[in-house]
Design a protein around this motif. Structure first.
Motif, PDB file in Angstrom:
ATOM      1  N   THR A  15      22.344  47.910  33.030  1.00 28.26           N
ATOM      2  CA  THR A  15      22.275  47.843  31.581  1.00 28.26           C
ATOM      3  C   THR A  15      22.432  49.237  31.000  1.00 28.26           C
ATOM      4  O   THR A  15      21.660  50.135  31.316  1.00 28.26           O
ATOM      5  CB  THR A  15      20.927  47.234  31.124  1.00 28.26           C
ATOM      6  OG1 THR A  15      20.788  45.941  31.694  1.00 28.26           O
ATOM      7  CG2 THR A  15      20.881  47.130  29.612  1.00 28.26           C
ATOM      8  N   ARG A  16      23.411  49.440  30.169  1.00 32.60           N
ATOM      9  CA  ARG A  16      23.707  50.773  29.620  1.00 32.60           C
ATOM     10  C   ARG A  16      22.782  51.063  28.445  1.00 32.60           C
ATOM     11  O   ARG A  16      22.705  50.301  27.488  1.00 32.60           O
ATOM     12  CB  ARG A  16      25.161  50.840  29.179  1.00 32.60           C
ATOM     13  CG  ARG A  16      25.516  52.122  28.450  1.00 32.60           C
ATOM     14  CD  ARG A  16      26.997  52.245  28.261  1.00 32.60           C
ATOM     15  NE  ARG A  16      27.660  52.542  29.519  1.00 32.60           N
ATOM     16  CZ  ARG A  16      28.961  52.748  29.634  1.00 32.60           C
ATOM     17  NH1 ARG A  16      29.736  52.688  28.571  1.00 32.60           N
ATOM     18  NH2 ARG A  16      29.505  53.000  30.808  1.00 32.60           N
ATOM     19  N   GLN A  17      22.077  52.170  28.523  1.00 34.55           N
ATOM     20  CA  GLN A  17      21.223  52.628  27.442  1.00 34.55           C
ATOM     21  C   GLN A  17      21.957  53.720  26.661  1.00 34.55           C
ATOM     22  O   GLN A  17      22.584  54.602  27.252  1.00 34.55           O
ATOM     23  CB  GLN A  17      19.912  53.174  28.004  1.00 34.55           C
ATOM     24  CG  GLN A  17      19.049  52.125  28.697  1.00 34.55           C
ATOM     25  CD  GLN A  17      18.539  51.085  27.712  1.00 34.55           C
ATOM     26  OE1 GLN A  17      17.859  51.402  26.752  1.00 34.55           O
ATOM     27  NE2 GLN A  17      18.866  49.842  27.979  1.00 34.55           N
ATOM     28  N   LEU A  18      21.849  53.680  25.350  1.00 37.27           N
ATOM     29  CA  LEU A  18      22.566  54.617  24.496  1.00 37.27           C
ATOM     30  C   LEU A  18      21.636  55.622  23.827  1.00 37.27           C
ATOM     31  O   LEU A  18      22.064  56.341  22.923  1.00 37.27           O
ATOM     32  CB  LEU A  18      23.349  53.844  23.426  1.00 37.27           C
ATOM     33  CG  LEU A  18      24.396  52.859  23.950  1.00 37.27           C
ATOM     34  CD1 LEU A  18      25.100  52.172  22.790  1.00 37.27           C
ATOM     35  CD2 LEU A  18      25.406  53.568  24.852  1.00 37.27           C
ATOM     36  N   LYS A  19      20.374  55.681  24.252  1.00 34.56           N
ATOM     37  CA  LYS A  19      19.454  56.635  23.643  1.00 34.56           C
ATOM     38  C   LYS A  19      19.906  58.066  23.877  1.00 34.56           C
ATOM     39  O   LYS A  19      19.827  58.916  22.989  1.00 34.56           O
ATOM     40  CB  LYS A  19      18.037  56.439  24.205  1.00 34.56           C
ATOM     41  CG  LYS A  19      17.367  55.171  23.766  1.00 34.56           C
ATOM     42  CD  LYS A  19      15.873  55.230  24.008  1.00 34.56           C
ATOM     43  CE  LYS A  19      15.550  55.503  25.461  1.00 34.56           C
ATOM     44  NZ  LYS A  19      14.090  55.523  25.695  1.00 34.56           N
ATOM     45  N   GLY A  20      20.364  58.350  25.106  1.00 32.83           N
ATOM     46  CA  GLY A  20      20.809  59.699  25.419  1.00 32.83           C
ATOM     47  C   GLY A  20      22.017  60.105  24.602  1.00 32.83           C
ATOM     48  O   GLY A  20      22.094  61.224  24.087  1.00 32.83           O
ATOM     49  N   ALA A  21      22.984  59.182  24.450  1.00 30.85           N
ATOM     50  CA  ALA A  21      24.181  59.472  23.655  1.00 30.85           C
ATOM     51  C   ALA A  21      23.822  59.689  22.193  1.00 30.85           C
ATOM     52  O   ALA A  21      24.371  60.579  21.523  1.00 30.85           O
ATOM     53  CB  ALA A  21      25.190  58.339  23.803  1.00 30.85           C
ATOM     54  N   THR A  22      22.902  58.876  21.682  1.00 32.70           N
ATOM     55  CA  THR A  22      22.466  59.029  20.289  1.00 32.70           C
ATOM     56  C   THR A  22      21.827  60.391  20.069  1.00 32.70           C
ATOM     57  O   THR A  22      22.113  61.087  19.088  1.00 32.70           O
ATOM     58  CB  THR A  22      21.479  57.917  19.921  1.00 32.70           C
ATOM     59  OG1 THR A  22      22.073  56.643  20.166  1.00 32.70           O
ATOM     60  CG2 THR A  22      21.078  58.017  18.459  1.00 32.70           C
ATOM     61  N   PHE A  23      20.961  60.792  21.000  1.00 37.31           N
ATOM     62  CA  PHE A  23      20.288  62.085  20.859  1.00 37.31           C
ATOM     63  C   PHE A  23      21.294  63.232  20.897  1.00 37.31           C
ATOM     64  O   PHE A  23      21.199  64.178  20.114  1.00 37.31           O
ATOM     65  CB  PHE A  23      19.256  62.256  21.973  1.00 37.31           C
ATOM     66  CG  PHE A  23      18.621  63.619  21.981  1.00 37.31           C
ATOM     67  CD1 PHE A  23      17.592  63.925  21.111  1.00 37.31           C
ATOM     68  CD2 PHE A  23      19.071  64.609  22.851  1.00 37.31           C
ATOM     69  CE1 PHE A  23      17.018  65.185  21.095  1.00 37.31           C
ATOM     70  CE2 PHE A  23      18.510  65.865  22.849  1.00 37.31           C
ATOM     71  CZ  PHE A  23      17.474  66.155  21.971  1.00 37.31           C
ATOM     72  N   MET A  24      22.268  63.173  21.807  1.00 41.62           N
ATOM     73  CA  MET A  24      23.235  64.263  21.927  1.00 41.62           C
ATOM     74  C   MET A  24      24.099  64.374  20.673  1.00 41.62           C
ATOM     75  O   MET A  24      24.489  65.482  20.271  1.00 41.62           O
ATOM     76  CB  MET A  24      24.107  64.066  23.165  1.00 41.62           C
ATOM     77  CG  MET A  24      23.362  64.197  24.479  1.00 41.62           C
ATOM     78  SD  MET A  24      22.451  65.738  24.648  1.00 41.62           S
ATOM     79  CE  MET A  24      23.790  66.929  24.659  1.00 41.62           C
TER      80      MET A  24
END
Length: 442
Positions: free
Chosen positions: A264-273
């Protein structure tokens, strides 16, 4: 490739101006002879007591930004003078959520008839720069640590890696045009209808469907663990599979969900960056910026393994790596103030009501001359560590080596306070020099 013994020590002259970093041996001699004194612990910096301007070479600072780890590397010509990794706390959101549950429960009991207020915090959001506390803390630490290193380096060239992600394309690679405005739920009443139709009204665990089968929409990664309501984090289950027993370790649903979480791909890291990129560029307009694909090729060219500090070496703009330290400074954040007002669950075997019992021993900040996170030496041994917690009303302490491991003495992870000699008091950071394995760089 030649290896130096350890990271260089940052050096300031009598007027507080940065000089070229010196070797650890020279720093020890200067401190021992009284010609210098310590001014900073993180990064470790000394200042001379006599006038010195020194010869200053061209220095570069490479920074690999991130939400969990920040990599730093100081390079000059073909030499790596210093390398480090900073690890940030990841428990802020969880602690704030726990505090919110306690507060709402208490207000419901104590002030049940008080009128709700909704506009008492809006002034903090009007500037357009408001961020959730956990995100704001990580972004601020990225900027603050870059400023720390810039303050102890003589006119460095700053090189930073940032991230720019198209999250809609990460979810749907074929997206284009006005589909960006429509979203994945376009034409559907809500996400439940969409998920049921996508899964063809079939339980994804037992594959039952049709009349008489009651279906529910379930989160793959629970919201309490950082999951979201995005449709790629939702599945269809029947009520026979969606049971408490199946959720427990060993149950069918538990095993299936554990395997599913990995894909399952989480996008929290991409959002933060994406958030961090704008703030970093505003804070350091003079820096040189690059993206991850360039760092990947540069790191491979230097034959360096994957790592945050090795990425920082490649980011720094170095042309070739001739010398580098055989240690890396691992700096981590420590939660020093534990302000829990009461225990979440009653202690086993307590003799008084939980609401009137004394605070848990885990919240002890000071005992028998030692504060939490003090750096101490164990008398009669070469063991050193940070005070992690207290036992038996401070008679014993647990020490950490700064890498997340307990200091062990005589096979035990607790040591008598009488054997601990204070080296220095600390704030909420810990540091450890981790030795690198030579085969990693072959």
């Amino acid at each position: 490739m030649e290896y130096e013994n350890a990271n260089r020590v940052f050096l300031l002259n009598k007027d507080g101006k940065p000089l070229m970093p010196c070797r650890p041996r020279k720093a020890r001699l200067l401190l021992k002879s009284g010609k210098a004194f310590v001014v900073k612990k993180y990064p470790f910096t000394i200042q001379l007591k006599y006038g010195s301007y020194g010869y200053k070479q061209k220095v570069s600072l490479g920074v690999d930004t991130g939400q969990r780890h920040i990599g730093f590397a100081v390079t000059s010509q073909d030499k790596v003078l210093y390398q480090s990794e900073v690890e940030l706390r990841q428990d802020v959101h969880k602690n704030l959520s726990t505090r919110r549950v306690y507060r709402r429960s208490r207000r419901n009991r104590k002030t049940r008839y008080r009128q709700a207020r909704f506009l008492n915090r809006v002034h903090g959001k009007r500037d357009g720069l408001w961020l959730p506390p956990s995100v704001k803390g990580k972004a601020s630490h990225n900027i603050a640590w870059i400023k720390r290193y810039l303050a102890v380096l003589p006119n460095p060239d700053l090189h930073i890696e940032v991230g720019k992600f198209d999250m809609a394309k990460m979810v749907n690679p074929a997206i284009s045009g006005k589909q960006y405005q429509e979203g994945s739920l376009h034409g559907w009443k809500n996400y439940e209808y969409y998920v049921l139709a996508r899964d063809e009204y079939t339980c994804q665990l037992c594959h039952k469907h049709g009349e008489g089968v009651k279906l529910v929409v379930h989160h793959i990664v629970y919201r309490s663990q950082g999951g979201t309501d995005r449709v790629d984090n939702l599945i269809t289950l029947c009520t026979n599979c969606h049971t408490t027993k199946n959720h427990q370790p060993g149950g069918k649903l538990y095993k299936w969900m554990k395997a599913k979480k990995k894909v399952t791909r989480q996008l929290k890291g991409a959002t933060f960056m994406n958030i961090l990129r704008k703030r970093i560029m505003t804070a350091f307009p003079e820096a040189s910026y690059q993206y991850g694909y360039q760092t990947f090729f540069d790191r491979k060219k230097f034959n360096l393994p994957k790592g945050h500090f090795t990425d920082a070496i490649a980011i720094s703009g170095i042309k070739s790596v001739g010398q580098m330290p055989e240690t890396v400074a691992m700096i981590s954040q420590f939660r020093k103030k534990k302000r829990s007002l009461h225990e979440a669950t009653a202690r086993k075997g307590r003799k008084e009501a939980n609401r009137t019992s004394k605070r848990n021993a885990k919240n002890t900040k000071y005992a028998r001359g030692l504060w939490l996170n003090d750096y101490v030496h164990v008398i009669g041994t070469n063991l050193r560590g940070y005070v992690q917690s207290y036992l038996s009303k401070g008679a014993y302490v647990r020490l950490s080596d700064g890498l997340g491991n307990y200091v062990i003495k005589d096979g035990k992870n607790y040591i008598s306070t009488k054997l601990c000699k204070l080296i220095t008091h600390n704030g909420n950071w810990q540091k450890a020099e981790q030795k690198l394995l030579l085969y990693e760089f072959k």
